[in-house]
Design an enzyme around this catalytic site. Structure first.
Site, PDB file in Angstrom:
ATOM      1  N   ASP A   1      -5.232  45.787 -63.763  1.00 41.35           N
ATOM      2  CA  ASP A   1      -6.224  46.743 -63.526  1.00 41.35           C
ATOM      3  C   ASP A   1      -5.719  47.582 -62.246  1.00 41.35           C
ATOM      4  OD1 ASP A   1      -8.228  48.575 -63.765  1.00 41.35           O
ATOM      5  OD2 ASP A   1      -9.941  47.359 -63.725  1.00 41.35           O
TER       6      ASP A   1
HETATM    7  C1  BGC Z   1     -10.889  50.404 -64.391  1.00 43.87           C
HETATM    8  C2  BGC Z   1     -10.250  50.418 -65.494  1.00 43.87           C
HETATM    9  C3  BGC Z   1      -9.482  51.558 -65.931  1.00 43.87           C
HETATM   10  C4  BGC Z   1      -8.562  51.732 -64.567  1.00 43.87           C
HETATM   11  C5  BGC Z   1      -7.834  53.314 -64.785  1.00 43.87           C
HETATM   12  C6  BGC Z   1      -9.885  50.974 -63.193  1.00 43.87           C
HETATM   13  O1  BGC Z   1     -10.947  51.212 -62.053  1.00 43.87           O
HETATM   14  O2  BGC Z   1     -11.455  49.331 -64.129  1.00 43.87           O
HETATM   15  O3  BGC Z   1     -10.880  50.151 -66.528  1.00 43.87           O
HETATM   16  O4  BGC Z   1      -8.559  51.617 -66.865  1.00 43.87           O
HETATM   17  O5  BGC Z   1      -9.500  52.257 -63.366  1.00 43.87           O
HETATM   18  O6  BGC Z   1      -8.533  54.333 -64.797  1.00 43.87           O
END
Ligand code: BGC
Length: 807
Positions: free
Chosen positions: A229
């Protein structure tokens, strides 16, 4: 290795750099090796490709894309074909926007109704979550795009999401928090997966060998890439050693240098590094090849229509007293509520889509055969009182035969980065509803909310249609149901408890300490309410239709269960037949009912169909913590077919031979778990469940690299405490404005190491160490480290960039 030739040509520096992002969305490219970069984009219910400045919080604009209903909504359809159709449309849009990896679907388990991201997740049940997620994955990947199920795993709380540790026993982990991912990987054949921010039993998800190697790759046969993530990498070297292929977003080259050092000092072997690079190479090459066949565009109107179909099939009719719905043609209707003019159709954060077109009830209603006496906003969505607005609404309500009241959760309640603090909708909306019913008792409530809410006001509505967050075409979808053009067929994918205090984890959620203790074990959602006989507002699987269904002739053998389903009403419609299992007086504690299959069946009025739901490998299994594998308890199993978990229509039994494994529990010592009364599990019993001491999660001592910025409350340095205060004030102010400030929320919950991981090489981990030293009261020592770290980092970045810039 598959790409031996390429591996031979790559320098160590190139390999190390390849394993982390070049910028917010892309991987590094190496043109001289014929290796382009690939592009990742959110997300779960629409493509959020940022053509300009990238951020991962939904702040900067993205290219227009269809905003489908969110996962929480489509889960209510219980329709895997629909999930696949939505997935395929998402894949097509991703491909036409030159996105290679679509960051979704999200399938974390709704442990508590308060998790801020519940609107993005499917269900409280792992089987339903997994089946729906697998259907999205299949659809997305059919278009040559990699789907990326997230967030793997046990990430059911937003508060300090990047700096918390989920503590749970292996059985709960396997049965509740991993089964959905297992289905998405094994059945959906997901080619990538996103590791979550949190630790699981003390080890970060992204460096968790048990999770990433033993379970994901060895047991489930996953052959794709693991992506962190955004900011979820703690120790990049440990991540790579555990088989995590891509650290995102852009830690700069500091992470790459860590890899080089590790190879040099032997803590990471070349084989481990090459294995990781090889998998990523395979993904980049495959995706690049797939992209050659990319469509030039997509038909916006077709996808809009699909978004409408998804919203129609997913809306849940909760109540319909006296058959007030569907509305008769020409009904004299007042439409009240801010949401009728400005719909709530998606949540906030990284999943935020810039829709190609947005319907509203206000505009769409013109096309229906209704006598609209007026439309009024009625309340302010930020919760403020407005007497004039209220009076106008009441005057309007008095003029109509029926009031459609559009209401629900506001934006602030449903966002990535924060959990709700209660389950109520804003009080001003409730007060208006209570006033409306005094002047007009024919109120039809049209709800928008992506998560379960308390409904002490439900008696004010004769009918309630719950649209959840129904995407860009939600308005016409709801009107089609209200007017009877479409027969509602959505069924709740989560329980609606009467009040928050009734929820199983309410004493442990969200954890304010370092550790989130999953004391309730497998008793999540209906598994708890149903077993412990806690009354609920609306049970899991519940939903009404304009027609009626009858179930008959059940028969089960070792392969599956068969029964007859009939539409006994006067209009066509679809029913969701649900299959649960249970075992009375089993030796293993377990919920009274567990969903193990379902089928959505469309039947014409008067039609009957024989329905078969086959058993599968998950039907009777449980995870045995002694033998450390799936086992089956032998004996008489209850086979239950129902219209909801609380409305079982058919019962039979089957005799199942067990695996005769040793019983891992002592019933006398675990009475909460054997009774299902798990709201207050004491330490001794939780210890028995865990099989070891409860780890100490109290804050204390000096702050570390992995403590969240909001923990500067405990800082020794007064300047750090001041920064904490300023941040807290900014957060409060943005909350008062009614719109969450995701930047502040992100910083607030981010651990110190995130400063290095998210700044594209400007800050190194050494500099962050200096910051932490300063925060802990050693100001000068810390500053020295920061300044020397800054010069060292700049110099090393330049040198490294030169090395990987071969043409
Ligand atoms: C989120 C993810 C997301 C990623 C990219 C993170 O803060 O938890 O779900 O895909 O950002 O935007």
């Amino acid at each position: 290795m598959k790409h031996q030739e390429l591996l031979k040509q790559m320098t160590l520096e190139e390999k190390a750099a390849f394993l982390s992002g070049k910028n917010v969305w892309q991987t590094w490219e190496f043109p001289h090796l014929g290796l382009p970069s690939i592009f990742c984009s959110d997300g779960p219910h629409g493509v959020r490709k940022q053509a300009g400045a990238g951020d991962h919080l939904g702040l900067n604009a993205s290219l227009p894309a269809t905003c489908f209903p969110t996962a929480a909504t489509v889960a209510n359809s219980w329709d895997e074909d629909l999930g696949e159709a939505v997935g395929s449309a998402l894949g097509e849009e991703a491909a036409s926007q030159e996105v290679n990896v679509l960051l979704g679907p999200g399938l974390n388990i709704k442990r508590s109704p308060l998790c801020g991201r519940n609107f993005e997740y499917f269900s409280e049940d792992p089987y339903l979550s997994g089946k729906m997620a697998a259907s999205y994955v299949k659809g997305i990947q059919r278009k040559g795009i990699y789907a990326c199920p997230k967030h793997f795993a046990v990430n059911s709380q937003e508060l300090r999401r990047m700096a918390m540790n989920s503590v749970l026993d292996e059985r709960t982990l396997r049965e509740i928090y991993l089964t959905g991912f297992e289905i998405a990987v094994k059945e959906g054949k997901a080619k990538s997966i996103m590791t979550s921010y949190n630790e699981i039993n003390g080890v970060y998800a992204n460096e968790n060998k048990h999770l990433l190697q033993e379970i994901l790759r060895n047991e489930w046969g996953f052959d794709g890439i693991v992506i962190t993530d955004w900011g979820a990498s703690n120790d990049h070297v440990k991540g790579v050693a555990a088989g995590s292929n891509l650290e995102m977003p852009s830690p700069g080259l500091d992470s790459a240098r860590e890899i080089l050092r590790a190879v040099e000092n032997g803590s990471l072997t070349i084989d481990e590094l090459d294995a990781c690079v090889d998998e990523l190479l395979d993904a980049v090459l495959t995706l690049t090849e797939n992209a050659k066949k990319k469509p030039t565009g997509f038909k916006e109107s077709e996808h809009h229509n699909l978004a409408r179909r998804a919203a129609e099939e997913s809306a849940v009719l909760l109540k319909n007293d006296g058959g007030i719905l569907p509305l008769a043609p020409g009904s004299k209707v007042a439409i009240i509520g801010d949401f009728a003019v400005e719909p709530r159709y998606q949540g906030a954060g990284s999943s935020m889509v810039n829709p190609t077109y947005l319907e509203t009830i206000e505009k769409s209603v013109e096309k229906y055969d209704l006598d609209i006496v007026g439309i009024n906003r009625g309340y302010k969505r930020n919760g403020e009182e407005d007497a004039a607005l209220k009076k106008e609404a009441l005057d309007l309500a008095a003029m109509a035969d029926i009031v459609i009241y559009c209401f629900g959760l506001d934006e602030l309640s449903e966002s990535e980065g924060m959990d709700r603090t209660h389950m109520r909708i804003p009080q001003n909306q409730i007060e208006l509803l209570q006033a409306i019913v005094q002047v007009n008792s024919n109120v039809v409530g049209l709800l928008s909310a992506g998560a379960a809410i308390e409904m002490p006001w439900h008696y004010c509505c004769k009918a309630i249609l719950h649209g959840y967050l129904s995407g860009q075409a939600g308005a016409s979808a709801m009107l089609n149901i209200l007017t009877g053009k479409v027969n509602p067929s959505g069924r709740l994918a989560e329980t609606y408890p009467i009040k928050y205090e009734d929820t199983p984890a309410f004493r442990n959620f969200p954890s304010n300490q370092r550790n989130a203790e999953y004391r309730e074990s497998v008793y999540v959602g209906y598994r708890y309410y149903d077993t412990s006989k806690v009354r609920v507002q609306y049970p899991f699987g519940y939903g009404l239709s304009y027609t009626t269904f009858e179930y008959a002739d059940v028969h089960a053998d070792e392969n599956g269960v068969t029964f007859t389903l009939s539409n006994t009403g006067t209009c066509d419609g679809a029913e969701v037949a649900q299959f649960y299992v249970g075992m009375e007086n089993g030796k293993i504690f377990r919920p009274a009912k567990e969903l193990k299959g379902f089928k959505k069946v469309f039947l014409k009025a008067g039609e009957s169909q024989t329905v078969t739901i086959p058993f599968d490998d998950k039907t009777f299994r449980y995870w045995n913590v002694k033998t450390n594998r799936w086992e089956v308890e032998g004996g008489t199993w209850q086979i239950m077919i129902g219209a909801s978990v609380a409305d079982i229509r058919l019962r039979t039994t089957v005799e199942i031979a067990g695996t005769e494994a040793v019983i891992p529990y002592n019933k006398e010592e675990m009475s909460s778990y054997y009774s299902g009364l798990v709201q207050q599990v004491e330490d001794e019993e939780f210890k028995k469940l865990l099989g070891h001491e409860i780890p100490d999660g109290k804050w204390g001592g000096e702050l570390g690299m992995n403590d969240a910025i909001c923990q500067m409350y405990y800082a020794k340095n007064p300047a750090a405490r001041l920064i904490y205060k300023i941040l807290t004030n900014l957060k409060k102010k943005s909350e008062e404005k009614g719109k969450p400030d995701l930047n502040i929320l992100f910083i607030y919950n981010m651990p110190f190491r995130g400063i290095a991981k998210m700044t594209n090489g400007m800050v190194s981990m050494d500099m962050v160490r200096g910051m932490v030293t300063a925060v802990n009261g050693h100001f000068f020592r810390g500053m020295k480290q920061i300044i020397s770290g800054f010069f060292k980092n700049s110099k090393e970045n330049k040198a490294y960039t030169a090395k990987i810039s071969r043409k």
